[in-house]
Design a protein around this motif. Sequence first.
Motif: not given
Length: 512
Positions: A444-451
């Motif tokens: 989930h953090l990876d997805a937010h980091e990409r965005l």
Amino acid sequence: MLRHARELLAVRSPLDAELIVSEILGSWWGHRIPGGDVEEIIGEALVDHAAAARTPAALALLTGMAYLGTPRQAAKAERAALELMADGVARPGWADRVGMVEPEGCFVSRDVYGDQDSIVCTYTYGGTERHALVILVDRTKAGAVQPSGDPFAPAARAGGPPASGLVRDAWVSSKVDTLLDQCRREGRENPLTRFEELDPRDAKAMLRSALDLTDDIDDPPVSENFGSYHAFVRARVDILPPGGRMPQPPVYGRDRRATIAARFLASDEAEGLSDLSAASRCVDRIIDYGCTHDFGRPLRVSPVKCEMFLLDWLPRKILLSPTEQEAVPHVLAAWVRWAGRRTGLPEEGIRATLDALWDATAKFADAYRDPSAFGLDRAVVDRLLPDGDLEALPRRAFALPFLSGTHRQSGRHGFINLSKLDPADPDDRRVLLEFEHPGAGEAHLDAHERLTEMLWDGRPPQLWETAQSLLDVGYERHEVLHKLIDVLDRSGDDPEALRTALRMLRHEPPPE
């Protein structure tokens, strides 16, 4: 459209017929269809519809599209027209002459500033029906909308000449001699205008470059009627002789820009500037603007360019210190005098540019809104804008709203002071996201980091545009973030799929 084509049966001139067909084809020019090509979905379907109608009006339209349509439309239209003729459908009287046009000469009326060129190309149908096509090429808007190489932006034309500007308008005149006489008189009597003959090969290179740029961008700033002339202009430019070359813009690297700035600061024109440190930073901005947004022409000055720099680009893009805000109009005035004389701008042009500059200076205080005026702490602004890109402030503040407080990282002792973290650093950015999403898993953090990284960089621009659209219709920030993450997950690494998905998301109905 087929009903509109009935007008083709009432005209005798091939020029009138071509203009009517161009108007029909222009009814969809500039429109975008998600996941499809508008020229195929509408233009080629119109060919099929006309072929099935089998009427004289349909044959007249197909005859015109065989000359003015896209290559695929033209090939389909020619085949369909031949079939209708073989079946005995009546042809219009102008059919044998449509497209049988020859170029005669090219001229250009340009202002001494280099803002705009009016290119006049004259043509005849075998020595009859002489007419002039006038095309306005504008460089004042083009620098900000050039394709940038962004994979999410419309593809630039690779391998071609550098863009010469945008085609802003076009029109046709049958009073060729009167038009040319007026242009020559204006060139003689107006010290700010030049009129001269132009090599048709160079005219073709310039106009094709400008047309390509105009076609490549969404919602180009063209006149209301330009779409009606677009197909006609393309066809007329295509028959000009090939072989012209566009001059390559000079490359201004860091050292060359610094040399220009140093020469200016040492000049008599800059002698009266009181704060040389602020003046140095301001002139760097002036040079950067000319190199990146004016086709590599930092020394070019004009009333329009100064107004756009002072009232549009600076307030939108650049974070200025209070001393720079105070200094920039005075530095720009000194630059106008120095650069104008170095480039041979007539004194009338320098005076007109300075007059426009002082008029704009009175509006600059209102146009430039320092972020501190909105209650934002300057230290926070500086952390969000290490590159000084003022335009990035809203999207970066949206992506990373928590820049103060303390945070205990899992598995570590002690607390981290968030106000000491650098949001531009990927590692520190991860800590800020962990603070906002306590207990979230790594995926989930990876997805937010990409965005967050994409919003920070502003690529693709449609991402932030979509976020704003969703906020405007009532979605909460957290909902917007997750909608964008879902789109990124579904699109994978396909830029076209992402553009299409974002376009569809922008039209999502407001929450109940």
